[in-house]
Design a protein around this motif. Structure first.
Motif, PDB file in Angstrom:
ATOM      1  N   SER A 239      14.316  -4.074   4.987  1.00  0.00           N
ATOM      2  CA  SER A 239      13.201  -3.209   4.595  1.00  0.00           C
ATOM      3  C   SER A 239      12.501  -2.696   5.843  1.00  0.00           C
ATOM      4  O   SER A 239      12.502  -3.342   6.888  1.00  0.00           O
TER       5      SER A 239
ATOM      6  N   GLU B 115       7.137  -1.221   3.890  1.00  0.00           N
ATOM      7  CA  GLU B 115       7.544  -1.393   2.485  1.00  0.00           C
ATOM      8  C   GLU B 115       7.736  -2.862   2.138  1.00  0.00           C
ATOM      9  O   GLU B 115       8.288  -3.196   1.081  1.00  0.00           O
TER      10      GLU B 115
ATOM     11  N   ALA C 276       5.915  -5.304   1.063  1.00  0.00           N
ATOM     12  CA  ALA C 276       5.346  -5.904  -0.153  1.00  0.00           C
ATOM     13  C   ALA C 276       6.247  -5.702  -1.365  1.00  0.00           C
ATOM     14  O   ALA C 276       6.287  -6.553  -2.257  1.00  0.00           O
ATOM     15  N   SER C 277       7.005  -4.603  -1.397  1.00  0.00           N
ATOM     16  CA  SER C 277       7.889  -4.377  -2.550  1.00  0.00           C
ATOM     17  C   SER C 277       9.313  -4.861  -2.279  1.00  0.00           C
ATOM     18  O   SER C 277      10.196  -4.679  -3.113  1.00  0.00           O
ATOM     19  N   SER C 278       9.549  -5.483  -1.135  1.00  0.00           N
ATOM     20  CA  SER C 278      10.913  -5.869  -0.765  1.00  0.00           C
ATOM     21  C   SER C 278      11.131  -7.375  -0.694  1.00  0.00           C
ATOM     22  O   SER C 278      12.262  -7.837  -0.840  1.00  0.00           O
TER      23      SER C 278
ATOM     24  N   ALA D   1       5.491 -12.973  -3.774  1.00  0.00           N
ATOM     25  CA  ALA D   1       4.320 -12.094  -3.630  1.00  0.00           C
ATOM     26  C   ALA D   1       3.450 -12.495  -2.453  1.00  0.00           C
ATOM     27  O   ALA D   1       2.766 -11.657  -1.857  1.00  0.00           O
TER      28      ALA D   1
ATOM     29  N   VAL E 236      -0.625  -4.414   5.215  1.00  0.00           N
ATOM     30  CA  VAL E 236       0.614  -4.991   4.670  1.00  0.00           C
ATOM     31  C   VAL E 236       0.604  -6.505   4.886  1.00  0.00           C
ATOM     32  O   VAL E 236       0.868  -7.293   3.965  1.00  0.00           O
TER      33      VAL E 236
ATOM     34  N   SER F 121      -1.812  -8.276   2.597  1.00  0.00           N
ATOM     35  CA  SER F 121      -1.381  -8.275   1.195  1.00  0.00           C
ATOM     36  C   SER F 121      -0.294  -9.310   0.934  1.00  0.00           C
ATOM     37  O   SER F 121      -0.044  -9.677  -0.211  1.00  0.00           O
ATOM     38  N   LEU F 122       0.362  -9.772   1.989  1.00  0.00           N
ATOM     39  CA  LEU F 122       1.466 -10.726   1.834  1.00  0.00           C
ATOM     40  C   LEU F 122       1.027 -12.173   2.030  1.00  0.00           C
ATOM     41  O   LEU F 122       1.836 -13.091   1.936  1.00  0.00           O
TER      42      LEU F 122
END
Ligand code: SAM
Length: 280
Positions: free
Chosen positions: A114, A118, A120-122, A126, A150, A153-154
């Protein structure tokens, strides 16, 4: 080195091509010493394990993991689950092979392809107890505030980012002594340059490479710290180091610890930094 304020949107592709081509060079190089690593050689800097602290039972995400040696070292040190992320498929292939050789299944060590932005969506989970980013990483990213968001958020509540990077001052210094400013500290790039070969070549003959265009950015210390604070993280420490792991400047001398520093007659300058930023 040349700088340019203008870059077309293909910088991501050219950077990826550069990294993809260097993976086989690195996998057979002395500095990455894959065989030694498989036999247990340490790949972390001396301060990292102490600063990160006990990883036993933790879930760790490594952003820009390259061939996964640092990622897998945290598993060796007891992390319950490590995930490495990189945009280079050849690098991830090596990482997965190393994980398999060390006997780690997907549940213990996973590697995902990734772009960092990107992530967070990979990534498979969560949130993580530790997000780890190590030397030579954030210079490939244009927007440090977006990166910090990012990272935040992880992180699970109570988790932290550990970042260990080249000090931005080290990019401004003269190649002969590493003690005089010869480049602008305030300029942020992009720095666009042709970089044939690899940093591993200093231990042997120059590698022949065709994908040599590197587009990088310089992120000032204040910007990195401010971006992390703006993303809601609390800075626990910021350490600056006067040593580096390779002869970055011609006059530098190697110490008994294997690290390189300026000779005693030269002023010391910050070459690396590390920080921890927590999500409360
Ligand atoms: C110097 S390595 C950092 C890892 C480790 N410290 C090392 O020295 O091997 C930089 C890594 O960043 C990756 N990278 C660069 N830009 C990226 C991006 N936008 N998204 C994901 N990975 C990226 C490259 O593929 C490379 O593996």
């Amino acid at each position: 080195m040349s700088t340019s304020g203008e870059r077309s949107a293909d910088w991501l592709d050219s950077n990826r091509a550069l990294w993809d081509e260097r993976v086989p060079i690195h996998a057979s190089s002395d500095p990455y010493d894959v065989d030694g690593f498989l036999k247990g050689a340490n790949v972390l800097m001396d301060f990292e394990a102490g600063e990160v602290g006990d990883v036993a039972g933790k879930r760790l995400l490594h952003l820009q993991c390259h061939m996964g040696q640092e990622t897998l070292t945290w598993a060796r040190l007891g992390a319950a689950r490590v995930v490495g992320l990189d945009f280079s498929e050849p690098a991830l292939k090596v990482a997965r092979e190393l994980a398999a050789e060390l006997g780690y299944g997907e549940d213990r060590a996973a590697f995902v392809r990734s772009d960092v932005y990107e992530a967070a969506s990979s990534v498979p989970e969560a949130d993580y107890d530790i997000v780890y980013v190590s030397v030579g990483s954030i210079n490939w990213l244009p927007d440090v505030r977006r990166w910090a968001r990012v990272v935040a958020s992880l992180l699970a509540p109570g988790g932290f980012l550990y970042l260990y990077e080249f000090h931005p001052v080290s990019h401004t210094l003269d190649e002969a002594t590493g003690s005089r400013f010869v480049r602008d500290y305030i300029a942020r790039g992009p720095v666009v340059r042709e970089t044939p070969g690899s940093y591993t070549d200093r231990h042997g003959p120059a590698s022949s490479t065709v994908n040599n265009l590197a587009t990088e950015w310089v992120h000032g210390l204040g910007e990195v710290v401010s971006a992390l604070v703006a993303a809601g993280l609390r800075i626990e420490f910021l350490h600056e180091y006067d040593r580096t792991m390779f002869p970055q400047f011609k006059s530098f001398v190697q110490g008994e610890d294997g690290c390189f520093r300026p000779p005693p007659e030269q002023p010391r300058v910050p070459l690396l930094y590390s920080l921890r930023a927590a999500r409360d």
